[in-house]
Design a protein around this motif. Structure first.
Motif, mmCIF file in Angstrom:
data_model
loop_
_atom_site.group_PDB
_atom_site.id
_atom_site.type_symbol
_atom_site.label_atom_id
_atom_site.label_comp_id
_atom_site.label_asym_id
_atom_site.label_seq_id
_atom_site.Cartn_x
_atom_site.Cartn_y
_atom_site.Cartn_z
ATOM 1 N N THR A 544 0.849 -1.191 0.000
ATOM 2 C CA THR A 544 0.000 0.000 0.000
ATOM 3 C C THR A 544 0.886 1.244 0.000
ATOM 4 O OG1 THR A 544 -0.096 0.186 2.412
ATOM 5 C CG2 THR A 544 -1.716 -1.269 1.354
ATOM 6 N N ASN A 553 -2.716 -0.159 7.079
ATOM 7 C CA ASN A 553 -2.153 -0.491 5.776
ATOM 8 C C ASN A 553 -1.661 -1.931 5.729
ATOM 9 O OD1 ASN A 553 -2.646 2.013 4.650
ATOM 10 N ND2 ASN A 553 -0.682 2.866 5.331
ATOM 11 N N GLY A 584 2.099 -3.954 3.711
ATOM 12 C CA GLY A 584 1.685 -2.607 4.051
ATOM 13 C C GLY A 584 2.461 -1.559 3.294
ATOM 14 N N GLU A 585 2.933 -0.508 4.029
ATOM 15 C CA GLU A 585 3.668 0.596 3.417
ATOM 16 C C GLU A 585 5.169 0.443 3.561
ATOM 17 O OE1 GLU A 585 3.700 3.992 6.690
ATOM 18 O OE2 GLU A 585 1.664 3.181 6.398
ATOM 19 N N ARG A 602 0.714 1.329 -4.448
ATOM 20 C CA ARG A 602 -0.433 0.448 -4.226
ATOM 21 C C ARG A 602 -0.403 -0.643 -5.302
ATOM 22 N NH1 ARG A 602 -2.838 5.657 -3.540
ATOM 23 N NH2 ARG A 602 -3.741 5.566 -5.625
#
Length: 666
Positions: A544, A553, A584-585, A602
């Motif tokens: 993300t 996330n 996640g990020e 993303r």
């Protein structure tokens, strides 16, 4: 001139102006009226023609529309007025339509049906109330019919109409009454122009006599159609005998139950060499509606042998081979005939007379084609073994792919059923091949797409045949037939998946793990690649951008990766080697400070796992035991036994296995 106008008074100038304006308005109105007239006439005429009302004419006079013409009936006139009224104001319509006068009612079609059987006579139909000179009324026809069956009144359902009869009606009715008198089981249909006769005669001779008499008595101007049938003779037993020898092909007797069966039998006999002109009697008493099919199959068997005698007596069939027929041809032809005969028929075949030395060894053969179809021929011990072989072969190859053409021989050596079933089981390991079973040898030949087939066939024959039995395995491995050899490598699969993901992206509904509808083609493209990569070890990684909380996330990326895994599984992809992971990020590939960078972050990625890497939870493969040799399919290149045709012999002595160690007490 302008000076003169200037000298006129204002009153005169005003009057002149009003006069000029009036003339101009009259011209405009006249022009508008012409336009309206032409437009109205064109539109109304087109609509009437489109509605099939071409009989109506349209004329315009100013705003008025004049309709003229002759309508076929009042309803058509009313429909035309309604149609025009839907196009213009009804006050503009001037109705000048006429209606055609009603024509005289046509006379009905007179017809009578007369049915006669052992129960009496029935009269049904419509007749003229007043016949022509010397014609019959409905009452007179009923009286004449009653005289044909004394003591039984006819069922009279005749009706009369007060219309003049057609010219040929009375002659046709009189002819129909004559036919009814002649034919005691009949149906006579009478109309002015046609008389149809359907009847049953007692014999073929009587049938011909009736047809001759009816043709001679038919009145002029009336057409006659006859359908007279005669009962067929009862044939007991239903017999057919066909021979072919040095004197040629011929029938001693030929029976059929239908015209179609007769044609079928004669066609097969002509192909076998029967000269033209032969006859076949159609009769009653056939043991099966498939008599023609069975007889044609038997005649073809005689033709294949070249010299034989075929006899049908009801459902019992005897086939006797003639001189010069080899045992191999006899076995093949009898097997094919047994397979072709319907179930109700029983075949007894007598082989050619020859010394035992010339008969050759007893054999059972099977041939497996590349399409998976197998033909079983040769000898079996009895019907029980024949049924067992048929069922076993259908279980191995498929019910629709097995053709059994075997014959029974109770003199076959001991152990024959076991040898045949073992050979069929071994043959099922091949893509294409053949089986030969003899008393002294079982031989399996063919090609395979599995490097382990030869070993498996050897195991089957060695264990099933028993000690001291000789068998030969001649099997060639063909890499083109190996489904595993044609599969792409894991790296090739990963490259193809990467190419799809580089060109298109798996999109999700914003803020959720629901795959967007426009991402369906991407998932389909991935599934098309991964179906050829069963069990590939891959990680589906979800990522993300940095918007939102880190934990949120992380959970969103995990849910999206699992959604992709589930979507592939729903498309019947083997996902046993795949695992979904959310990052996640944590691993951005672009700047989260820009919209373009966040869009790039993303993403879903497919990562190929190394062969030595741990398998996903619940999908780890069991390790090989210490000292365990790799499977033959895993060997590089595989062994090549294509040139090895030496026979394999099972050991003559039993292997003594060590006894199990006794369990300790306590």
């Amino acid at each position: 001139m302008p000076k003169r106008l200037l000298r006129l008074s204002p009153t005169v100038l005003a009057a002149l102006t009003f006069a000029a304006a009036g003339v101009l308005m009259l011209c405009v109105a006249f022009g508008a009226a012409l336009v309206i007239e032409r437009r109205s006439e064109t539109v109304i005429s087109e609509r009437l023609a489109a509605a099939g009302m071409g009989w109506a004419s349209v004329e315009t006079n100013g705003l008025q529309v004049l309709l003229s013409g002759t309508a076929p009936n009042e309803a058509a006139r009313f429909s035309a007025l309604n149609l025009v009224g839907s196009l213009i104001d009804s006050s503009r319509i001037r109705d000048g339509l006429d209606v055609a006068p009603a024509s005289a009612l046509e006379a009905p079609r007179f017809s009578v049906e007369m049915l006669r059987n052992d129960d009496g006579i029935q009269l049904i139909g419509l007749m003229p109330e007043v016949p022509a000179d010397k014609g019959l009324t409905a009452e007179e026809l009923a009286i004449a019919a009653a005289e044909l069956t004394p003591g039984s009144e006819p069922a009279n359902m005749l009706q009369a109409a007060a219309y003049p009869p057609p010219e040929t009606w009375d002659a046709a009715l009189d002819f129909g009454l004559q036919a009814l008198q002649m034919l005691k089981r009949s149906k006579i249909s009478v109309s002015a122009e046609l008389v149809e006769v359907t009847a049953i005669a007692a014999s073929a001779d009587e049938k011909r006599r009736f047809e001759t008499l009816l043709a001679a008595r038919k009145p002029e101007g009336v057409r006659l159609v006859t359908d007279i049938s005669a009962p067929r003779p009862v044939i007991t037993p239903f017999t057919l005998r066909f021979l072919k020898d040095a004197n040629g092909a011929r029938f001693d007797a030929c029976s059929a139950d239908t015209d179609r069966a007769r044609l079928q039998i004669l066609a097969a006999a002509r192909e076998a060499g029967l000269p033209d002109g032969a006859t076949c009697v159609i009769g009653l008493g056939v043991p099966s509606p498939r008599w023609g099919e069975a007889a044609a199959a038997g005649i073809r068997a005689v033709a294949a042998l070249g010299s034989a005698t075929l006899t049908f007596s009801d459902a019992d069939i005897t086939l006797v081979a003639g001189e010069g027929v080899s045992q191999a041809d006899f076995d093949r032809v009898v097997g094919d005939l047994s397979a072709a005969l319907p179930d109700v028929f029983s075949l007894e075949a007598t082989p050619p007379k020859a010394d035992a030395a010339t008969l050759g060894p007893a054999e059972f053969t099977a041939k497996l084609s590349g399409e998976g179809k197998v033909e079983l021929r040769g000898r079996l011990v009895d019907e029980a073994q024949q049924a067992a072989v048929d069922a076993f072969a259908k279980a191995e190859f498929g019910a629709s792919k097995v053709y059994v053409a075997t014959r029974l021989d109770p003199e076959l050596p001991n152990g024959w059923p076991v040898r045949v079933l073992a050979g069929i089981e071994a043959l099922a390991e091949l893509h294409e091949g053949s089986l030969l079973v003899r008393a002294d040898l079982v031989e399996v030949k063919g090609i395979t797409g599995s490097q382990g087939s030869r070993a498996r066939i050897t195991q089957i024959l060695s264990s099933r045949l028993g000690q001291g039995q000789t068998f030969r395995v001649d099997v060639r491995y063909d890499e083109a037939l190996d489904p595993l050899a044609a599969l792409p490598t894991p790296q090739e699969c990963a490259d193809r998946v990467g190419a799809v993901m580089a060109s298109r992206k798996i999109a999700f509904t914003p803020g959720s793990a629901e795959i967007a509808s426009e991402a369906g083609p991407v998932i389909d493209a991935l599934a098309a690649i991964l179906k050829d990569c069963p069990g590939i070890r891959m990680e589906i990684a979800g990522h993300t951008d940095s918007q939102g909380s880190e934990s949120g996330n992380q959970a969103l990326s995990q849910a999206r990766a699992e959604a992709v895994l589930i979507a592939l599984q729903g498309r019947r992809i083997d996902v046993s080697g795949m695992v979904a992971m959310g990052y996640g990020e944590s691993t951005p590939i672009a700047d989260n400070g820009t919209e373009e960078g966040r869009e790039a972050n993303r993403r879903i990625e497919f990562v190929l796992k190394e062969p030595g890497a741990a398998a996903p939870a619940g999908n780890a493969s069991a390790p090989a035991e210490a000292g365990e040799a790799p499977a033959p399919e895993a060997a590089a290149g595989g062994p090549d036994f294509s040139n090895d045709t030496s026979p394999s012999v099972a050991p003559t002595e039993k292997t003594i296995r060590p006894k199990p160690r006794p369990a300790r007490n306590g």
